[in-house]
Design a protein around this motif. Structure first.
Motif, mmCIF file in Angstrom:
data_model
loop_
_atom_site.group_PDB
_atom_site.id
_atom_site.type_symbol
_atom_site.label_atom_id
_atom_site.label_comp_id
_atom_site.label_asym_id
_atom_site.label_seq_id
_atom_site.Cartn_x
_atom_site.Cartn_y
_atom_site.Cartn_z
ATOM 1 N N THR A 19 0.854 -0.721 -0.269
ATOM 2 C CA THR A 19 -0.125 0.272 -0.371
ATOM 3 C C THR A 19 0.775 1.009 -0.223
ATOM 4 O O THR A 19 0.688 2.454 -0.671
ATOM 5 C CB THR A 19 -0.402 0.044 1.134
ATOM 6 O OG1 THR A 19 -1.975 -1.187 1.338
ATOM 7 C CG2 THR A 19 -2.130 1.405 1.192
ATOM 8 N N LEU A 20 1.497 1.190 0.735
ATOM 9 C CA LEU A 20 2.507 2.223 1.073
ATOM 10 C C LEU A 20 3.009 2.816 -0.480
ATOM 11 O O LEU A 20 3.842 3.704 -0.968
ATOM 12 C CB LEU A 20 4.012 2.434 1.559
ATOM 13 C CG LEU A 20 5.098 3.258 2.074
ATOM 14 C CD1 LEU A 20 4.195 4.888 2.399
ATOM 15 C CD2 LEU A 20 6.026 2.869 3.063
ATOM 16 N N ILE A 21 3.375 1.548 -1.128
ATOM 17 C CA ILE A 21 5.180 1.972 -2.412
ATOM 18 C C ILE A 21 3.599 1.975 -3.742
ATOM 19 O O ILE A 21 4.387 3.010 -4.000
ATOM 20 C CB ILE A 21 5.843 0.403 -3.142
ATOM 21 C CG1 ILE A 21 6.591 0.347 -1.741
ATOM 22 C CG2 ILE A 21 6.016 1.213 -3.975
ATOM 23 C CD1 ILE A 21 6.757 -0.560 -2.273
ATOM 24 N N PHE A 22 2.961 1.469 -3.647
ATOM 25 C CA PHE A 22 2.016 1.732 -4.982
ATOM 26 C C PHE A 22 0.427 2.309 -4.324
ATOM 27 O O PHE A 22 -0.236 2.156 -5.703
ATOM 28 C CB PHE A 22 1.497 0.286 -5.945
ATOM 29 C CG PHE A 22 2.674 -0.852 -5.823
ATOM 30 C CD1 PHE A 22 3.376 -0.369 -6.678
ATOM 31 C CD2 PHE A 22 3.410 -2.162 -5.429
ATOM 32 C CE1 PHE A 22 4.062 -1.377 -7.354
ATOM 33 C CE2 PHE A 22 4.202 -2.537 -5.432
ATOM 34 C CZ PHE A 22 4.869 -2.286 -6.574
ATOM 35 N N PHE A 23 0.869 2.700 -3.651
ATOM 36 C CA PHE A 23 -0.589 2.969 -3.650
ATOM 37 C C PHE A 23 -0.309 4.428 -2.956
ATOM 38 O O PHE A 23 -1.001 6.415 -3.520
ATOM 39 C CB PHE A 23 -1.648 3.009 -2.618
ATOM 40 C CG PHE A 23 -3.449 3.685 -2.558
ATOM 41 C CD1 PHE A 23 -4.009 4.570 -3.589
ATOM 42 C CD2 PHE A 23 -3.959 4.622 -1.024
ATOM 43 C CE1 PHE A 23 -5.167 4.999 -3.273
ATOM 44 C CE2 PHE A 23 -4.700 5.234 -1.191
ATOM 45 C CZ PHE A 23 -5.427 5.872 -1.740
ATOM 46 N N LEU A 24 0.116 4.687 -2.003
ATOM 47 C CA LEU A 24 0.047 6.216 -0.921
ATOM 48 C C LEU A 24 1.111 7.373 -1.844
ATOM 49 O O LEU A 24 0.782 7.952 -1.688
ATOM 50 C CB LEU A 24 0.494 5.861 0.292
ATOM 51 C CG LEU A 24 -0.573 5.318 1.667
ATOM 52 C CD1 LEU A 24 0.162 5.032 2.687
ATOM 53 C CD2 LEU A 24 -1.090 6.295 1.134
ATOM 54 N N LEU A 25 2.217 6.686 -2.069
ATOM 55 C CA LEU A 25 3.427 7.963 -2.750
ATOM 56 C C LEU A 25 3.246 7.794 -3.835
ATOM 57 O O LEU A 25 3.218 9.402 -4.148
ATOM 58 C CB LEU A 25 4.607 7.140 -2.173
ATOM 59 C CG LEU A 25 5.728 6.704 -1.917
ATOM 60 C CD1 LEU A 25 7.130 4.915 -2.043
ATOM 61 C CD2 LEU A 25 5.581 6.974 -0.521
ATOM 62 N N PRO A 26 2.356 7.785 -4.595
ATOM 63 C CA PRO A 26 1.863 7.683 -5.955
ATOM 64 C C PRO A 26 1.001 8.644 -5.379
ATOM 65 O O PRO A 26 0.910 9.667 -6.073
ATOM 66 C CB PRO A 26 1.431 6.602 -6.504
ATOM 67 C CG PRO A 26 1.995 5.438 -6.292
ATOM 68 C CD PRO A 26 2.854 5.799 -4.754
#
Length: 291
Positions: A19-26
């Motif tokens: 979730t952090l890499i592919f949702f929150l950061l984008p």
């Protein structure tokens, strides 16, 4: 207790990292891009504030995409609900092999949207088998994807066909939870099949119907692949959805900041629309004893 907490965090860590890499950061990167005029090529990024949002709100193309998305919602959602309900009722009424037939109806959901779109485009092309049959038999020459109203219906019908098996599976779970003694009591009272469906079956399927409706509404705001392959947003931008407009601005016009602002606006509209529909469904559920 602390050891259990550590184990819990350990087991959930893959999902949290994903979730952090592919949702929150984008998402954070999208917020930043929306405040810039970056074209994905220039090494410098200029800060423009809320100018992109102001331009997007006033843009006729964005406003048109907004209306087109709601047109798809009004066409696709009823089609998907009716088809999935028919599938659920038919499969549920079978005396044997329910699982086999449900798997067969579910298979289109697993198919590639690109492949399905190409097949439909080939079938409906001028020299496609369907148009050749219509010309030779009835003398009809229909431009299925060249007429704005017909194009929206074709795209909606294709997506409804793809999703109806999945939705039907959810509705069957709702049907299986209805107590058959209620049907027996209604039959003794002389209720017709139509009355039984609207007064018993449909209201008691509320949880499943609620889930399917919300999912279908969400899909209607994310239509892209089928439109891109079949019509490219045409004819005359009649099928140019939010997603198509975002794609065109980002990868055709190279306006990533402007495209990000449109994407954020579309997400707000999507969540707001789903929220309104949820409230309406919840009120309908409360009238039928669901709270």
């Amino acid at each position: 207790m602390r050891r259990n907490n550590k184990l819990g965090w350990l087991f959930t860590s893959p999902y949290l990292i994903f979730t952090l890499i592919f949702f929150l950061l984008p998402l954070l990167w999208s917020f930043w891009l929306a405040l810039t005029d970056w074209d994905m090529i220039s090494p410098t990024i200029n800060f423009v504030g809320v100018q992109n949002f102001m331009t997007a709100v006033k843009s006729p193309a964005v406003q048109s995409a907004f209306l087109v998305t709601y047109k798809f919602l009004l066409v696709f959602v009823p089609l998907a609900l009716v088809l999935s309900m028919v599938i659920a009722l038919l499969v549920n009424s079978l005396p044997k092999f329910k699982g086999l037939f449900m798997v067969a109806f579910f298979l289109p959901y697993l198919s590639s949207g690109v492949v399905t779109s190409l097949i439909v485009k080939g079938l409906l092309s001028y020299n496609g088998p369907f148009n050749i049959f219509l010309r030779n038999t009835f003398g009809l020459d229909i431009d299925w994807l060249g007429d704005p109203k017909v194009a929206i219906f074709i795209v909606s019908l294709m997506i409804a066909w793809k999703m109806s098996g999945y939705y039907g599976l959810i509705l069957i779970s709702g049907l299986s939870n209805i107590n058959h003694e209620i049907y027996e009591a209604a039959a003794i009272d002389g209720a017709s099949r139509w009355t039984i469906f609207w007064k018993i079956t449909f209201p008691m399927m509320y949880p499943a119907f609620f889930t399917v409706t919300v999912l279908a509404v969400g899909v209607s705001f994310g239509i892209f692949t089928e439109v891109y392959q079949l019509t490219g947003g045409g004819p005359n931008f009649s099928t140019n959805t939010w997603q198509m407009e975002i794609y065109n601005q980002a990868f055709v016009g190279l306006k990533s900041g402007y495209a990000s602002s449109i994407a954020l606006l579309s997400s707000v509209v999507t969540f707001a629309s789903i929220g309104v529909i949820r409230k309406l469904l919840e009120k309908w559920g409360e009238k039928n004893g669901w709270s």
